[in-house]
Design a protein around this motif. Structure first.
Motif, mmCIF file in Angstrom:
data_model
loop_
_atom_site.group_PDB
_atom_site.id
_atom_site.type_symbol
_atom_site.label_atom_id
_atom_site.label_comp_id
_atom_site.label_asym_id
_atom_site.label_seq_id
_atom_site.Cartn_x
_atom_site.Cartn_y
_atom_site.Cartn_z
ATOM 1 N N UNK A 218 3.331 -1.438 4.333
ATOM 2 C CA UNK A 218 2.194 -0.640 4.785
ATOM 3 C C UNK A 218 2.492 0.853 4.883
ATOM 4 N N UNK A 219 3.752 1.241 4.781
ATOM 5 C CA UNK A 219 4.099 2.639 5.027
ATOM 6 C C UNK A 219 4.264 3.431 3.730
ATOM 7 N N UNK B 11 12.819 -14.971 7.711
ATOM 8 C CA UNK B 11 14.079 -14.519 8.300
ATOM 9 C C UNK B 11 13.913 -13.219 9.097
ATOM 10 N N UNK B 12 13.012 -12.362 8.659
ATOM 11 C CA UNK B 12 12.766 -11.099 9.364
ATOM 12 C C UNK B 12 11.270 -10.990 9.640
ATOM 13 N N UNK B 13 10.716 -11.976 10.309
ATOM 14 C CA UNK B 13 9.265 -12.065 10.478
ATOM 15 C C UNK B 13 8.723 -10.914 11.316
ATOM 16 N N UNK B 14 7.713 -10.260 10.780
ATOM 17 C CA UNK B 14 6.980 -9.219 11.505
ATOM 18 C C UNK B 14 5.502 -9.415 11.211
ATOM 19 N N UNK B 15 4.685 -9.244 12.207
ATOM 20 C CA UNK B 15 3.247 -9.380 12.007
ATOM 21 C C UNK B 15 2.478 -8.629 13.064
ATOM 22 N N UNK B 16 1.323 -8.097 12.700
ATOM 23 C CA UNK B 16 0.477 -7.377 13.626
ATOM 24 C C UNK B 16 -0.982 -7.708 13.348
ATOM 25 N N UNK B 17 -1.611 -8.369 14.315
ATOM 26 C CA UNK B 17 -3.005 -8.758 14.156
ATOM 27 C C UNK B 17 -3.934 -7.554 14.234
ATOM 28 N N UNK B 18 -3.399 -6.383 14.638
ATOM 29 C CA UNK B 18 -4.181 -5.153 14.562
ATOM 30 C C UNK B 18 -4.750 -4.985 13.153
ATOM 31 N N UNK B 19 -3.904 -5.275 12.148
ATOM 32 C CA UNK B 19 -4.319 -5.115 10.764
ATOM 33 C C UNK B 19 -5.467 -6.030 10.395
ATOM 34 N N UNK B 20 -5.458 -7.258 10.917
ATOM 35 C CA UNK B 20 -6.533 -8.191 10.593
ATOM 36 C C UNK B 20 -7.858 -7.722 11.167
ATOM 37 N N UNK B 21 -7.852 -7.243 12.403
ATOM 38 C CA UNK B 21 -9.083 -6.717 12.983
ATOM 39 C C UNK B 21 -9.583 -5.516 12.190
ATOM 40 N N UNK B 22 -8.663 -4.697 11.728
ATOM 41 C CA UNK B 22 -9.035 -3.513 10.945
ATOM 42 C C UNK B 22 -9.674 -3.930 9.623
ATOM 43 N N UNK B 23 -9.101 -4.918 8.941
ATOM 44 C CA UNK B 23 -9.645 -5.376 7.667
ATOM 45 C C UNK B 23 -10.972 -6.105 7.869
ATOM 46 N N UNK C 119 0.847 -1.195 0.000
ATOM 47 C CA UNK C 119 0.000 0.000 0.000
ATOM 48 C C UNK C 119 0.884 1.247 0.000
ATOM 49 N N UNK C 120 2.091 1.089 -0.472
ATOM 50 C CA UNK C 120 3.051 2.176 -0.542
ATOM 51 C C UNK C 120 4.445 1.602 -0.623
ATOM 52 N N UNK C 121 5.418 2.411 -0.993
ATOM 53 C CA UNK C 121 6.787 1.908 -1.154
ATOM 54 C C UNK C 121 7.558 1.753 0.148
ATOM 55 N N UNK C 122 6.951 2.049 1.283
ATOM 56 C CA UNK C 122 7.677 2.002 2.549
ATOM 57 C C UNK C 122 7.567 0.664 3.249
ATOM 58 N N UNK C 123 8.697 0.139 3.664
ATOM 59 C CA UNK C 123 8.742 -1.100 4.429
ATOM 60 C C UNK C 123 8.853 -0.800 5.905
ATOM 61 N N UNK C 124 9.013 -1.826 6.720
ATOM 62 C CA UNK C 124 9.228 -3.230 6.347
ATOM 63 C C UNK C 124 7.919 -3.932 6.010
ATOM 64 N N UNK C 125 8.041 -5.162 5.496
ATOM 65 C CA UNK C 125 6.856 -5.935 5.168
ATOM 66 C C UNK C 125 6.273 -6.528 6.445
ATOM 67 N N UNK C 126 4.949 -6.479 6.549
ATOM 68 C CA UNK C 126 4.231 -6.896 7.751
ATOM 69 C C UNK C 126 3.173 -7.919 7.375
ATOM 70 N N UNK C 127 3.119 -9.026 8.108
ATOM 71 C CA UNK C 127 1.999 -9.950 7.976
ATOM 72 C C UNK C 127 0.815 -9.325 8.707
ATOM 73 N N UNK D 78 14.419 -7.608 2.086
ATOM 74 C CA UNK D 78 13.890 -8.207 3.316
ATOM 75 C C UNK D 78 12.645 -9.031 3.028
ATOM 76 N N UNK D 79 11.750 -8.496 2.180
ATOM 77 C CA UNK D 79 10.557 -9.276 1.827
ATOM 78 C C UNK D 79 10.952 -10.547 1.087
ATOM 79 N N UNK D 80 11.912 -10.432 0.170
ATOM 80 C CA UNK D 80 12.368 -11.619 -0.546
ATOM 81 C C UNK D 80 12.948 -12.663 0.389
#
Length: 675
Positions: free
Chosen positions: A124-125, A82-94, A57-65, A147-149
């Motif tokens: 997302x940024x 390797x660089x796992x990041x995730x936020x369930x905040x996003x799932x509730x929002x969607x 949703x924009x060119x700014x990282x990092x990538x977030x699950x 990082x996403x790769x």
């Protein structure tokens, strides 16, 4: 994706225990038509066991699950990326559909229209550049794509291995929505994920624990009273920054002033939110409530919130459950908390809930500030509405992140509470004034989105009716953009923004007179032809003479839309139709009153200039089809309009043909042409 595929082929150390399909598709913006087409019609779709959807949703990282279906998918991703990041905040929002956004995930996931477990991972940024001329490679930070790769290269073999083991045990169980998981990361350093069944008891456990075994030295009655004050704290934490934002917009006449400078938004809203959070704590202090009781009350209130969120399906219940647990533990570690040792224990216990929510809150705040320029302007939304909404969102984030530290903060500043509160409100007010005087809402780097159409309508004269339609995608009126342009208003027909369906009701715009279109720019206008009209389905009373249908029968109209070039658009079908070729079953009518109307979108690349479809209706009834066909090819008048807009405008310009076609009982077609 190409580099990931090359890595798998070139690296012998990577072992794939299941086939991998790389799906390159577009048409997401036209309601994910390509993803739906793959799932519904491609022979390879039945072979897929899970998916990883890559988004931006924009060119700014990092990538977030930020979305996951299937209890195992987020766990495997958290372990293997390797660089796992995730936020369930996003799932509730969607899931709550708070913002008008969607991804192909919805077409793949068995939680929605698909049949598969999987994850949705995105940048997302920097959404202010999304779908504008600034959405370019130079805005991608070095290392973002790498990082996403890396994460995908790590996750795909792990997904494949999990599916292999699952297949070895026999057929996988039928998917259940309750198999979703809860996941979050600790400031990007470590990602944690656990199943919905674990989350259910873990997030609900604190409430009975606090009620059955209160912290030492705290009475249940006092704890319950403070919990009520925490409710006031939450409400005032939302209301005060919302009021500051709304007043700033009303008095200055400038909306979304923080869009070009997110830090300004933080200084405007956060101090007011802190004051709103601590004000009710002052009431507790005046009633001689000890800090033990206040912390225990916060513990109880967060436990109650966690249970409520569990009941309604909110996965962010984890944040309140962890804050409740941290408060509870701190009270047991140091029963006499009104001391430096008690404060140290509180801060130590707050580390885990604070780090588990920090990334999510910061990402959410930044993302929503950027997305506010794309959320439209629903009817009835006042000009100051988005600023007030953003203030309330900052307040919500402040309250969630504050936890039981809020009563501690109020306790520490109690000798100078008035000075503390007035100082923070002064910071909010000064920041609001400074931002209004020195900042511009939009800049060349953070442009305003403007939709412009050159609409060619049907006319009873030899000359087609030609108008410009300009609309804003946020609450800032389109008049601000058009200042200095000489334009003559024209009459609106209410269908100007039908090509944007289902977002057409969220767009505010104006219509102006336009020169006639270039005579040779399009070879011919979009045309709808009746190919055949025949009885269809069960015929209870036989056919009429001459092959005509009689009462009680269903007729099928085979129609063909012919376009001068590939484009996008909508077909608005009006009538009591019994079925159509676009979907089975048909969607519900989008009109609440009046004639029954249903809308189908279309879009395609080269070779998609002809669309064939059918509709079924009762014998003797008529059907009307309104067409809004949009093309990226600009008329010379439209290009001139775009060239006159300032450099802080990111325009999406289209040439749109509108026409209406009515097919009567006799098989006649009253079509409206343009030239």
């Amino acid at each position: 994706m190409l580099e990931t595929a090359r890595t798998f082929i070139a690296n012998d150390d990577i072992h794939l225990t299941a086939p991998v399909i790389f799906l390159f598709n577009g048409a997401e913006e036209t309601l994910s038509q390509a993803a739906h087409g793959f799932m519904a019609h491609d022979k390879e779709a039945s072979r897929v066991g899970a998916f990883i959807n890559l988004e931006s949703t924009g060119p700014g990282g990092p990538d977030i699950l930020f979305q996951a279906s299937g209890g195992w998918t987020s766990e495997v991703y958290a372990r293997a990326a390797f660089h796992a990041r995730g936020q369930v905040f996003g799932q509730d929002l969607m899931d709550a559909q708070i913002i008008p956004a969607d991804t192909d995930y919805r077409m793949f996931s068995y939680d929605y229209y698909g049949t598969l477990p999987g994850v949705d991972v995105a940048f997302l940024l920097d959404s202010s550049a999304y779908h504008t001329h600034e959405d370019a490679p130079h805005r991608i930070r070095p290392g973002t794509v790498q990082a996403m790769g890396d994460n995908v290269v790590g996750a795909i073999p792990a997904f494949a291995e999990h599916l292999r083991k699952q297949a070895a045990k026999g057929s996988p169980p039928a998917p259940q929505a309750s198999s979703n998981s809860v996941y979050f990361d600790l400031c990007g350093l470590w990602m944690i994920s656990y199943t919905a069944s674990t989350a259910k008891w873990l997030h609900s456990a604190m409430l009975p624990l606090v009620l059955l075994f209160p912290p030492p030295g705290v009475r249940r009655a006092a704890m319950g009273k403070v919990a009520g004050m925490c409710l006031l704290s939450m409400l005032s934490c939302l209301a005060l920054p919302a009021a500051v934002g709304g007043l700033r917009a009303m008095l200055s006449g400038q909306q979304l002033i923080w869009f070009s400078n997110h830090l300004a938004g933080g200084f405007i809203y956060t101090p007011a939110a802190i004051v709103g959070a601590v004000l009710p704590c002052r009431l507790a202090q005046r009633q001689q409530m000890t800090i033990n009781s206040q912390v225990a009350g916060s513990c109880l209130f967060n436990a109650i919130l966690a249970v409520i969120l569990v009941v309604v399906g909110g996965k962010v219940a984890y944040s309140h459950a962890f804050w409740s647990a941290a408060a509870y533990i701190s009270l047991w570690i140091v029963p006499e908390v009104d001391s430096a040792l008690g404060l140290a224990a509180a801060l130590g216990c707050a580390v885990f809930p604070a780090t588990s929510t920090l990334t999510g809150i910061l990402l959410l705040a930044t993302h929503l500030m950027e997305k506010m320029s794309m959320t439209g302007a629903p009817p009835g939304l006042l000009l100051w509405g988005p600023d007030a909404i953003m203030g309330a969102l900052f307040g919500a984030g402040t309250f969630v992140y504050g936890g039981f530290i809020v009563p501690w903060l109020a306790h520490c500043v109690r000798p100078n509470f008035k000075l503390f509160s007035r100082g923070l409100m002064l910071v909010s007010a000064a920041s609001a004034i400074a931002a209004s005087l020195s900042l511009e809402t939009y800049t060349a780097k953070t442009p305003k989105r403007l939709f412009i159409q050159h609409i060619i309508r049907a006319s009873n004269t030899d000359q087609p009716y030609s108008v410009f339609a300009a609309a804003s995608s946020d609450a800032t009126p389109v008049d601000v953009v058009l200042t200095g342009l000489t334009l003559t208003p024209a009459e609106m027909n209410g269908r100007e923004w039908l090509p944007m369906y289902p977002m057409h009701d969220m767009i505010r715009g104006k219509v102006f007179q336009a020169p006639p279109p270039d005579p040779n720019l399009f070879a011919f206008p979009p045309t709808l032809s009746l190919i055949s009209r025949t009885p269809h389905g069960r015929v209870p009373t036989g056919r009429g003479k001459g092959g005509r249908c009689i009462s009680g029968e269903t007729e099928r109209l085979d129609l063909q839309l012919t376009l001068p070039q590939p484009g996008v658009g909508v077909l608005n079908v009006t009538g009591n139709i019994q079925g159509w070729s676009f979907s089975d079953p048909m969607p519900k009518p989008y009109t609440k009153s009046g004639p029954v109307q249903r809308v189908a979108r279309y879009g395609g690349n080269a070779g998609s200039e002809v669309w064939s479809f059918w509709v079924d209706l009762q014998c003797g009834e008529a059907v009307s089809v309104d067409i809004a066909a949009s093309f990226l090819t600009k008329t010379s008048a439209l290009q001139s309009f775009v060239d006159q807009t300032p450099d802080w405008i990111a325009s999406s310009a289209m040439t749109t043909f509108q026409s209406s076609w009515t097919f009567s009982q006799a098989g006649q077609c009253d079509g409206i042409m343009y030239y």
